[in-house]
Design a protein around this motif. Structure first.
Motif, mmCIF file in Angstrom:
data_model
loop_
_atom_site.group_PDB
_atom_site.id
_atom_site.type_symbol
_atom_site.label_atom_id
_atom_site.label_comp_id
_atom_site.label_asym_id
_atom_site.label_seq_id
_atom_site.Cartn_x
_atom_site.Cartn_y
_atom_site.Cartn_z
ATOM 1 N N ILE A 1 -1.042 35.795 8.399
ATOM 2 C CA ILE A 1 -1.660 35.148 9.563
ATOM 3 C C ILE A 1 -2.382 33.875 9.145
ATOM 4 C CG2 ILE A 1 -3.475 35.379 11.320
ATOM 5 C CD1 ILE A 1 -2.799 38.343 11.481
ATOM 6 N N LEU A 2 -3.201 33.986 8.087
ATOM 7 C CA LEU A 2 -4.050 32.851 7.719
ATOM 8 C C LEU A 2 -3.281 31.749 7.003
ATOM 9 C CD1 LEU A 2 -7.338 34.606 6.541
ATOM 10 C CD2 LEU A 2 -6.757 33.672 8.784
ATOM 11 N N LEU A 3 -2.263 32.132 6.225
ATOM 12 C CA LEU A 3 -1.593 31.123 5.406
ATOM 13 C C LEU A 3 -0.312 30.588 6.040
ATOM 14 C CD1 LEU A 3 -2.083 32.733 1.889
ATOM 15 C CD2 LEU A 3 -3.241 30.724 2.816
ATOM 16 N N VAL A 4 0.308 31.360 6.932
ATOM 17 C CA VAL A 4 1.573 30.920 7.509
ATOM 18 C C VAL A 4 1.472 30.707 9.021
ATOM 19 C CG1 VAL A 4 4.018 31.433 7.773
ATOM 20 C CG2 VAL A 4 2.819 32.156 5.689
ATOM 21 N N VAL A 5 1.121 31.765 9.741
ATOM 22 C CA VAL A 5 1.187 31.695 11.206
ATOM 23 C C VAL A 5 0.241 30.628 11.761
ATOM 24 C CG1 VAL A 5 0.875 32.976 13.351
ATOM 25 C CG2 VAL A 5 1.873 34.107 11.341
ATOM 26 N N LEU A 6 -1.028 30.707 11.402
ATOM 27 C CA LEU A 6 -1.991 29.762 11.975
ATOM 28 C C LEU A 6 -1.714 28.314 11.569
ATOM 29 C CD1 LEU A 6 -5.306 31.827 11.922
ATOM 30 C CD2 LEU A 6 -3.762 31.377 13.837
ATOM 31 N N VAL B 1 -10.629 27.089 13.007
ATOM 32 C CA VAL B 1 -10.418 28.417 12.412
ATOM 33 C C VAL B 1 -11.097 28.474 11.043
ATOM 34 C CG1 VAL B 1 -8.698 30.024 11.518
ATOM 35 C CG2 VAL B 1 -8.274 28.822 13.656
ATOM 36 N N GLY B 2 -10.988 27.376 10.301
ATOM 37 C CA GLY B 2 -11.656 27.310 9.005
ATOM 38 C C GLY B 2 -13.149 27.547 9.134
ATOM 39 N N LYS B 3 -13.731 26.981 10.183
ATOM 40 C CA LYS B 3 -15.162 27.178 10.428
ATOM 41 C C LYS B 3 -15.444 28.652 10.736
ATOM 42 C CE LYS B 3 -17.396 26.083 14.394
ATOM 43 N NZ LYS B 3 -17.925 25.200 15.460
ATOM 44 N N TYR B 4 -14.601 29.256 11.580
ATOM 45 C CA TYR B 4 -14.807 30.686 11.890
ATOM 46 C C TYR B 4 -14.717 31.527 10.625
ATOM 47 C CZ TYR B 4 -13.383 28.981 16.548
ATOM 48 O OH TYR B 4 -13.256 28.270 17.707
ATOM 49 N N LEU B 5 -13.757 31.147 9.775
ATOM 50 C CA LEU B 5 -13.576 31.925 8.543
ATOM 51 C C LEU B 5 -14.792 31.813 7.636
ATOM 52 C CD1 LEU B 5 -9.834 31.408 7.580
ATOM 53 C CD2 LEU B 5 -10.918 33.445 8.501
ATOM 54 N N SER B 6 -15.519 30.700 7.745
ATOM 55 C CA SER B 6 -16.713 30.587 6.907
ATOM 56 C C SER B 6 -17.713 31.684 7.268
ATOM 57 C CB SER B 6 -17.340 29.198 7.021
ATOM 58 O OG SER B 6 -18.064 29.062 8.224
ATOM 59 N N PHE B 7 -17.687 32.158 8.516
ATOM 60 C CA PHE B 7 -18.557 33.280 8.895
ATOM 61 C C PHE B 7 -18.007 34.608 8.367
ATOM 62 C CE2 PHE B 7 -19.386 30.238 12.448
ATOM 63 C CZ PHE B 7 -20.700 29.962 12.106
ATOM 64 N N ALA C 1 -15.100 38.226 12.794
ATOM 65 C CA ALA C 1 -15.617 36.861 12.769
ATOM 66 C C ALA C 1 -14.661 35.912 13.493
ATOM 67 C CB ALA C 1 -15.823 36.408 11.327
ATOM 68 N N LEU C 2 -13.364 36.096 13.263
ATOM 69 C CA LEU C 2 -12.373 35.220 13.895
ATOM 70 C C LEU C 2 -12.365 35.382 15.415
ATOM 71 C CD1 LEU C 2 -9.087 35.340 11.774
ATOM 72 C CD2 LEU C 2 -10.414 33.329 12.425
ATOM 73 N N LEU C 3 -12.225 36.627 15.872
ATOM 74 C CA LEU C 3 -11.998 36.857 17.298
ATOM 75 C C LEU C 3 -13.230 36.552 18.137
ATOM 76 C CD1 LEU C 3 -9.748 40.035 17.122
ATOM 77 C CD2 LEU C 3 -9.093 37.675 17.609
ATOM 78 N N VAL C 4 -14.404 36.973 17.662
ATOM 79 C CA VAL C 4 -15.605 36.681 18.454
ATOM 80 C C VAL C 4 -15.777 35.174 18.592
ATOM 81 C CG1 VAL C 4 -18.090 36.951 18.644
ATOM 82 C CG2 VAL C 4 -16.715 38.831 17.773
ATOM 83 N N ASN C 5 -15.478 34.430 17.531
ATOM 84 C CA ASN C 5 -15.635 32.980 17.604
ATOM 85 C C ASN C 5 -14.578 32.323 18.489
ATOM 86 O OD1 ASN C 5 -17.930 31.806 16.000
ATOM 87 N ND2 ASN C 5 -17.117 33.339 14.585
ATOM 88 N N VAL C 6 -13.362 32.866 18.468
ATOM 89 C CA VAL C 6 -12.330 32.355 19.385
ATOM 90 C C VAL C 6 -12.797 32.584 20.819
ATOM 91 C CG1 VAL C 6 -9.990 32.728 20.262
ATOM 92 C CG2 VAL C 6 -10.399 32.627 17.790
ATOM 93 N N PHE C 7 -13.280 33.788 21.056
ATOM 94 C CA PHE C 7 -13.808 34.165 22.356
ATOM 95 C C PHE C 7 -14.933 33.206 22.769
ATOM 96 C CE2 PHE C 7 -16.648 37.426 24.588
ATOM 97 C CZ PHE C 7 -15.960 37.336 25.784
ATOM 98 N N ARG C 8 -15.838 32.911 21.813
ATOM 99 C CA ARG C 8 -16.943 32.009 22.087
ATOM 100 C C ARG C 8 -16.425 30.618 22.469
ATOM 101 N NH1 ARG C 8 -22.081 30.707 19.096
ATOM 102 N NH2 ARG C 8 -21.314 31.778 17.250
ATOM 103 N N THR C 9 -15.423 30.155 21.721
ATOM 104 C CA THR C 9 -14.909 28.814 21.981
ATOM 105 C C THR C 9 -14.256 28.748 23.360
ATOM 106 O OG1 THR C 9 -14.496 28.621 19.635
ATOM 107 C CG2 THR C 9 -13.452 26.993 21.028
ATOM 108 N N VAL C 10 -13.442 29.762 23.650
ATOM 109 C CA VAL C 10 -12.753 29.779 24.953
ATOM 110 C C VAL C 10 -13.781 29.832 26.078
ATOM 111 C CG1 VAL C 10 -11.233 31.129 26.448
ATOM 112 C CG2 VAL C 10 -10.689 30.850 24.011
ATOM 113 N N LEU C 11 -14.696 30.773 25.968
ATOM 114 C CA LEU C 11 -15.701 30.939 27.015
ATOM 115 C C LEU C 11 -16.663 29.743 27.043
ATOM 116 C CD1 LEU C 11 -16.189 33.365 28.969
ATOM 117 C CD2 LEU C 11 -18.123 33.935 27.516
ATOM 118 N N GLY C 12 -17.046 29.303 25.833
ATOM 119 C CA GLY C 12 -18.026 28.224 25.725
ATOM 120 C C GLY C 12 -17.501 26.911 26.278
ATOM 121 N N GLU C 13 -16.187 26.693 26.200
ATOM 122 C CA GLU C 13 -15.633 25.449 26.707
ATOM 123 C C GLU C 13 -15.639 25.437 28.224
ATOM 124 O OE1 GLU C 13 -11.882 24.945 24.693
ATOM 125 O OE2 GLU C 13 -12.850 24.271 22.848
#
Lengths: 254, 383
Positions: free
Chosen positions: B24-29, B41-47, B308-320
């Motif tokens: 997922i991290l090295l190919v798909v994304l 995504v890199g930022k989310y991964l830092s968490f 860490a990934l999903l909550v932040n994706v959720f935050r970005t989607v909702l936050g936007e």
């Protein structure tokens, strides 16, 4: 300890408790207590509720700090040591309610108590070699848990949890073993099996047992110490203690 | 029966989990996202570095730290200080009244680089500082607390206080720290621009590689006897002492590991976002990190990454679309997860999907002979 450093109170006893006192906000739970345990002796402590029996074990194993007095294990002062240092010196303690690691398997419970790799990096790089596996299986067999060795410990019955905890102590190979009501809450069969187990494991070490069951006491004890209100009421063989009028008065009843 | 062979370190489910995450991290994304999103995504991964550390501290050891932002921030600041000094060369800052010092110092009438900043001219020192400053601080906190047997909620409150203190300190000492804005306007790393698309790709892959290093370390710890001691401590701390272990030392160790992981995450954040600010140090971000971990599953190091990934994706989607709703959503999410799925996403996987996957693996030629559990150590049971 060499003779040169020996002080006046040094003894040949495995355990020498002298003048031991602990007070909780003025209440003396244990009051100027002295007693001595010989090599390979089985000492049973009896007494009414609140006599301070469990507190004595707590003081010996470092769980409670003494207000005054000394506890010497093979002439090594224990009152200034931490719990894990006392364990490493060779004192093992079984608690009244079974306290085992419920999230781990029987194997892992025993392995954790195997006396190797006890510091952080020792534990991190601990190798489960054949010697460890053999010792764990041997101990599991001794406490009748070999066929449940891969089971999670929280699935064991109450009696088997008690056995597991005894096994965890055995694998530590302590020179002094302290057992707090080892047969409490057990069925009759389990009680017999436990008595049998205790006879086997007490063969080559000193043991202090707290117990209420007088028949059980008479069976296993070399010496009995009767405690009452933090003090020693009587001491001697089970027979002698049983006939002591003071003991009958405060504990055994008529 | 060596502990160091791979089949003792990982069950086949673990191997599958690592492989899937790597794919997922090295190919798909990288193939499906544009560079801006990948950078996010890199930022989310830092968490995720922080949440993996929290699995060890909290999930395994039972040590709830509400101050991981401190270590994340210190790691991030250590790198930001180096990059800021590089961006503040006398040529770049010639319009300042004192050229050669960071711009915010100039604005605060500071005329000389503070001694604390001097060593951060060296890249080697800065790299060491990223790891060592947070770890040493964690050691000191751990030593002071755990040797005195401070634990549970008291420890959590103290870590929270520490993160609050550090935030106040950073904001208050504006001339030395950049204050509430943080350290911004970072440009180059050893003369190499960090603001190109190419740099974003490089940092993303470096981040993923470092995350996998942390994941392997965490996996090694959880499968070692130390991992089992942590689990034992979580339930029966007192009893562990009577098995002959100095409990405090084990807590200090795992707290330090968690701090070091968080610090690497913080440094990766600085690289990818080109700034560091106190808003990643304080109480709120620290608690958010605990929530990421709880959502992913506090007993699963891989779950923590997904959390860490999903909550932040959720935050970005909702936050936007609904920025004001985010905090409420986060609170609800946490309460919901704790009540309904105490073991998070990983727990849901374990319960519903893992048996099916296991049957499938029994048939897969690649996995058939791989043990379904490491010998004598069943996966830690959810409690």
């Amino acid at each position: 300890m060499s003779a040169a450093t020996a002080r006046a109170t040094n003894t040949d006893f495995v355990l020498a408790v002298e003048g031991l006192t602990v007070s909780f906000e003025g209440f003396k739970a244990v009051d100027d207590l002295s007693f001595y345990v010989d090599e390979k002796e089985i000492r049973v402590i009896i007494g009414p509720n609140g006599a301070g029996k469990t507190t004595v074990l707590d003081l010996i194993c470092g769980r409670t700090k003494a207000t005054e007095g000394s506890v010497k294990f093979r002439n090594k002062e224990l009152t200034t040591l931490n719990e894990h240092e006392i364990v490493r010196a060779g004192v093992g303690r079984k608690f009244q309610t079974p306290s085992i690691y419920e999230d781990l398997t029987v194997f892992e419970n025993l392995e954790l108590c195997y006396p190797r790799g006890r510091n952080v990096f020792g534990a991190l790089f601990f190798k489960r070699d054949q010697k460890v596996i053999n010792k764990v299986r041997e101990t599991a067999e001794m406490v009748n848990l070999l066929d449940q060795i891969e089971d999670s410990a929280d699935l064991l019955s109450h009696g088997k949890k008690q056995w597991l905890e005894i096994g965890m102590l055995l694998i530590q190979d302590p020179a002094l073993l302290m057992l707090d009501e080892p047969v409490a809450g057990m069925s009759v069969t389990e009680r017999q099996q436990t008595a049998e187990l205790l006879r086997r494991i007490t063969a080559d070490r000193s043991v202090i047992v707290i117990e209420h069951d007088m028949q059980f006491v008479a069976e296993i004890a070399d010496h009995v110490t009767v405690m009452h209100q933090g003090k020693i009421l009587a001491e001697g063989t089970a027979e002698k203690v049983k006939q002591d009028p003071k003991v009958i008065e405060v504990y055994l009843g008529h | 029966m060596s502990n160091f062979s791979l089949s003792n370190l990982m069950t086949r489910q673990d191997v599958l989990g690592f492989v899937v995450l790597a794919l997922i991290l090295l190919v798909v994304l990288p193939l499906s996202l544009d560079v801006m999103r990948l950078n996010q995504v890199g930022k989310y991964l830092s968490f995720a570095f922080v949440t993996v550390g929290l699995v060890l501290c909290w999930g395994y050891g039972g040590i709830l730290s509400l101050g991981q932002g401190v270590f994340y921030g210190l790691g991030g600041y250590a790198l930001a200080m180096f990059l800021k000094l590089e961006a503040s060369s006398p040529e770049n800052t010639s319009i300042q009244s004192t050229p050669g010092i960071p711009d915010f110092m100039d604005w605060n009438q500071i005329t000389e680089l503070p001694w604390l900043w001097e060593p951060f001219h060296s890249f080697g020192f800065s790299l060491l500082a990223i790891l060592l400053v947070p770890t040493v601080l964690a050691y000191l906190i751990g030593f002071a607390m755990f040797k005195r047997r401070v634990s549970g909620v008291y420890f959590a409150i103290i870590t929270q206080a520490i993160s609050s203190i550090l935030t106040i300190l950073i904001i208050g000492q504006q001339g030395y720290t950049g204050g509430v804005n943080g350290i911004t306007d970072l440009q180059t790393l050893m003369g190499w621009s960090i603001r190109t698309d190419y740099a974003s790709y490089v940092f993303y892959f470096v981040g993923v590689a470092l995350l996998f290093v942390c994941l392997f370390i965490a996996q090694f710890i959880t499968k070692s006897k130390l991992g089992r001691i942590l689990v034992a401590m979580r339930g029966q701390e007192d009893r562990v002492r009577f098995s002959g272990y100095d409990v405090a030392n084990f807590k200090i160790f795992v707290f330090c590991v968690g701090a070091a992981f968080a610090a690497v995450g913080g440094a990766m954040f600085t690289l990818q976002e080109k700034f560091m600010s106190p808003s990643f140090v304080g109480i709120v971000p620290s608690i958010e990190m605990v929530i990421f971990c709880a959502v992913g599953g506090r007993l699963s190091i891989l779950g923590a990454v997904y959390g860490a990934l999903l909550v932040n994706v959720f935050r970005t989607v909702l936050g936007e679309s609904f920025p004001e709703l985010w905090l409420f959503a986060m609170g609800l999410l946490f309460v919901g997860v704790v009540l309904a799925f105490p073991d998070g996403l990983a727990g849901v996987y374990q319960k519903y999907a893992a048996p099916t996957v296991d049957r499938f693996l029994d048939k897969a030629p690649l996995f058939r002979r791989w043990p379904s559990s490491t010998s004598h150590s069943e996966p830690i049971k959810a409690s």
